[in-house]
Design a protein around this motif. Structure first.
Motif, PDB file in Angstrom:
ATOM      1  N   PRO A   1      -3.391  10.219   3.073  1.00  0.00           N
ATOM      2  CA  PRO A   1      -2.671   9.346   4.241  1.00  0.00           C
ATOM      3  C   PRO A   1      -3.649   8.254   4.563  1.00  0.00           C
ATOM      4  O   PRO A   1      -3.060   7.188   5.210  1.00  0.00           O
ATOM      5  CB  PRO A   1      -2.429  10.542   5.248  1.00  0.00           C
ATOM      6  CG  PRO A   1      -3.592  11.746   5.019  1.00  0.00           C
ATOM      7  CD  PRO A   1      -3.736  11.646   3.503  1.00  0.00           C
ATOM      8  N   ASP A   2      -4.556   8.324   4.118  1.00  0.00           N
ATOM      9  CA  ASP A   2      -5.766   7.373   4.318  1.00  0.00           C
ATOM     10  C   ASP A   2      -6.123   6.026   3.413  1.00  0.00           C
ATOM     11  O   ASP A   2      -5.585   6.329   2.227  1.00  0.00           O
ATOM     12  CB  ASP A   2      -7.144   7.759   4.793  1.00  0.00           C
ATOM     13  CG  ASP A   2      -6.992   8.812   5.825  1.00  0.00           C
ATOM     14  OD1 ASP A   2      -6.555   8.714   6.800  1.00  0.00           O
ATOM     15  OD2 ASP A   2      -7.894  10.023   5.577  1.00  0.00           O
ATOM     16  N   HIS A   3      -5.934   4.880   3.766  1.00  0.00           N
ATOM     17  CA  HIS A   3      -6.292   3.777   3.141  1.00  0.00           C
ATOM     18  C   HIS A   3      -7.494   3.059   3.739  1.00  0.00           C
ATOM     19  O   HIS A   3      -7.599   3.032   4.850  1.00  0.00           O
ATOM     20  CB  HIS A   3      -5.085   2.981   2.765  1.00  0.00           C
ATOM     21  CG  HIS A   3      -4.162   2.330   4.095  1.00  0.00           C
ATOM     22  ND1 HIS A   3      -4.666   1.195   4.632  1.00  0.00           N
ATOM     23  CD2 HIS A   3      -3.390   2.830   5.055  1.00  0.00           C
ATOM     24  CE1 HIS A   3      -3.828   0.849   5.990  1.00  0.00           C
ATOM     25  NE2 HIS A   3      -3.069   1.982   5.999  1.00  0.00           N
ATOM     26  N   LYS A   4      -7.678   2.119   2.617  1.00  0.00           N
ATOM     27  CA  LYS A   4      -8.996   1.009   3.087  1.00  0.00           C
ATOM     28  C   LYS A   4      -8.484  -0.453   3.477  1.00  0.00           C
ATOM     29  O   LYS A   4      -9.650  -0.942   3.877  1.00  0.00           O
ATOM     30  CB  LYS A   4      -9.803   0.989   1.899  1.00  0.00           C
ATOM     31  CG  LYS A   4     -10.397   2.309   1.362  1.00  0.00           C
ATOM     32  CD  LYS A   4     -11.307   2.034   0.050  1.00  0.00           C
ATOM     33  CE  LYS A   4     -11.619   3.189  -0.431  1.00  0.00           C
ATOM     34  NZ  LYS A   4     -12.195   3.248  -2.063  1.00  0.00           N
ATOM     35  N   GLN A   5      -7.319  -0.511   3.714  1.00  0.00           N
ATOM     36  CA  GLN A   5      -6.939  -1.817   4.177  1.00  0.00           C
ATOM     37  C   GLN A   5      -6.376  -1.905   5.558  1.00  0.00           C
ATOM     38  O   GLN A   5      -5.541  -2.803   5.817  1.00  0.00           O
ATOM     39  CB  GLN A   5      -5.540  -2.286   3.228  1.00  0.00           C
ATOM     40  CG  GLN A   5      -6.103  -2.813   1.732  1.00  0.00           C
ATOM     41  CD  GLN A   5      -6.469  -1.721   0.890  1.00  0.00           C
ATOM     42  OE1 GLN A   5      -5.860  -0.584   1.103  1.00  0.00           O
ATOM     43  NE2 GLN A   5      -6.993  -1.841  -0.023  1.00  0.00           N
TER      44      GLN A   5
ATOM     45  N   ILE B   1       0.929  -1.087   0.038  1.00  0.00           N
ATOM     46  CA  ILE B   1      -0.024  -0.022   0.223  1.00  0.00           C
ATOM     47  C   ILE B   1       0.950   1.251   0.189  1.00  0.00           C
ATOM     48  O   ILE B   1       1.682   1.374   0.602  1.00  0.00           O
ATOM     49  CB  ILE B   1      -0.885  -0.073   1.284  1.00  0.00           C
ATOM     50  CG1 ILE B   1      -1.587  -1.432   1.265  1.00  0.00           C
ATOM     51  CG2 ILE B   1      -1.947   1.138   1.194  1.00  0.00           C
ATOM     52  CD1 ILE B   1      -2.326  -1.572   2.839  1.00  0.00           C
ATOM     53  N   ILE B   2       0.805   2.295  -1.006  1.00  0.00           N
ATOM     54  CA  ILE B   2       1.628   3.545  -1.089  1.00  0.00           C
ATOM     55  C   ILE B   2       0.508   4.532  -0.671  1.00  0.00           C
ATOM     56  O   ILE B   2      -0.461   4.745  -1.413  1.00  0.00           O
ATOM     57  CB  ILE B   2       2.068   3.592  -2.352  1.00  0.00           C
ATOM     58  CG1 ILE B   2       3.055   2.522  -2.589  1.00  0.00           C
ATOM     59  CG2 ILE B   2       2.945   4.874  -2.494  1.00  0.00           C
ATOM     60  CD1 ILE B   2       3.764   2.462  -4.314  1.00  0.00           C
ATOM     61  N   ILE B   3       0.888   5.214   0.307  1.00  0.00           N
ATOM     62  CA  ILE B   3       0.107   6.378   0.983  1.00  0.00           C
ATOM     63  C   ILE B   3       0.752   7.799   0.501  1.00  0.00           C
ATOM     64  O   ILE B   3       2.099   7.659   0.458  1.00  0.00           O
ATOM     65  CB  ILE B   3      -0.401   6.377   2.134  1.00  0.00           C
ATOM     66  CG1 ILE B   3       0.750   6.336   3.003  1.00  0.00           C
ATOM     67  CG2 ILE B   3      -1.136   5.299   2.632  1.00  0.00           C
ATOM     68  CD1 ILE B   3       0.708   6.392   4.595  1.00  0.00           C
ATOM     69  N   ASN B   4       0.137   8.734   0.629  1.00  0.00           N
ATOM     70  CA  ASN B   4       0.547  10.063   0.177  1.00  0.00           C
ATOM     71  C   ASN B   4       1.605   9.998  -0.940  1.00  0.00           C
ATOM     72  O   ASN B   4       2.576  10.901  -1.381  1.00  0.00           O
ATOM     73  CB  ASN B   4       1.268  10.458   1.379  1.00  0.00           C
ATOM     74  CG  ASN B   4       0.957  10.778   2.917  1.00  0.00           C
ATOM     75  OD1 ASN B   4      -0.141  11.326   2.548  1.00  0.00           O
ATOM     76  ND2 ASN B   4       1.547  10.604   3.586  1.00  0.00           N
ATOM     77  N   ALA B   5       0.650   9.666  -2.169  1.00  0.00           N
ATOM     78  CA  ALA B   5       1.449   9.631  -3.300  1.00  0.00           C
ATOM     79  C   ALA B   5       1.608  11.074  -4.094  1.00  0.00           C
ATOM     80  O   ALA B   5       2.523  11.369  -4.960  1.00  0.00           O
ATOM     81  CB  ALA B   5       0.823   8.850  -4.434  1.00  0.00           C
TER      82      ALA B   5
END
Length: 142
Positions: free
Chosen positions: A128-132, A55-59
């Motif tokens: 910064p948020d993800h669903k996993q 998971i890559i956040i803040n792309a």
């Protein structure tokens, strides 16, 4: 002594989180590609898909060094006359930062069925948020 060969059905896949904020897009893509491919594991086998989920956040906060933001372009062609489309990375990072990160990671994976399968385990988010969160991903420093 025999050489150990990993089997795809016995590989236990974990989830990892990479934070791309204030880090070069290419270095983030390299770290993601290595984890997706499974090269960080001691039982890495080149002909077996033994990679993990990434998971890559803040792309949207990833940086491009040098003058790449102005000079680098994403170019596609529709196949028809006059169908050439050019988009600068300044515009691409402003409108679709997830796509820019996916392009970088996809180019670093092998161009075969293992690379295509590995690419499906990549999740990219602009913020910064993800669903996993339910998968309890491990943060990775690179």
């Amino acid at each position: 002594m025999s050489t150990y060969m990993a089997k795809a059905e016995t590989v236990e896949r974990k989830w990892y989180v990479l934070d791309a904020a204030n880090k070069p897009l290419g270095k983030t893509a390299v770290a993601a590609a290595n984890i997706l491919r499974g090269k960080h594991r001691p039982e890495f086998t080149p002909h077996v898909d033994c990679g993990e989920f990434v998971i890559i956040i803040n792309a949207s906060k990833a940086i491009l060094t040098g003058n790449k933001l102005n000079q680098k372009e994403y170019i596609t062609h529709s196949g028809y006359i006059g169908g050439l489309h050019r988009v600068s990375y300044r515009e691409l990072m402003a409108t679709r930062p997830e796509f820019a990160m996916e392009l970088a990671v996809k180019g670093m994976l092998p161009h075969n069925s293992i690379g295509a399968k590995s690419f499906t385990r990549l999740k990219v988010y602009a913020g910064p948020d993800h669903k996993q969160a339910a998968q309890q991903p491990t943060p990775v420093e690179f």
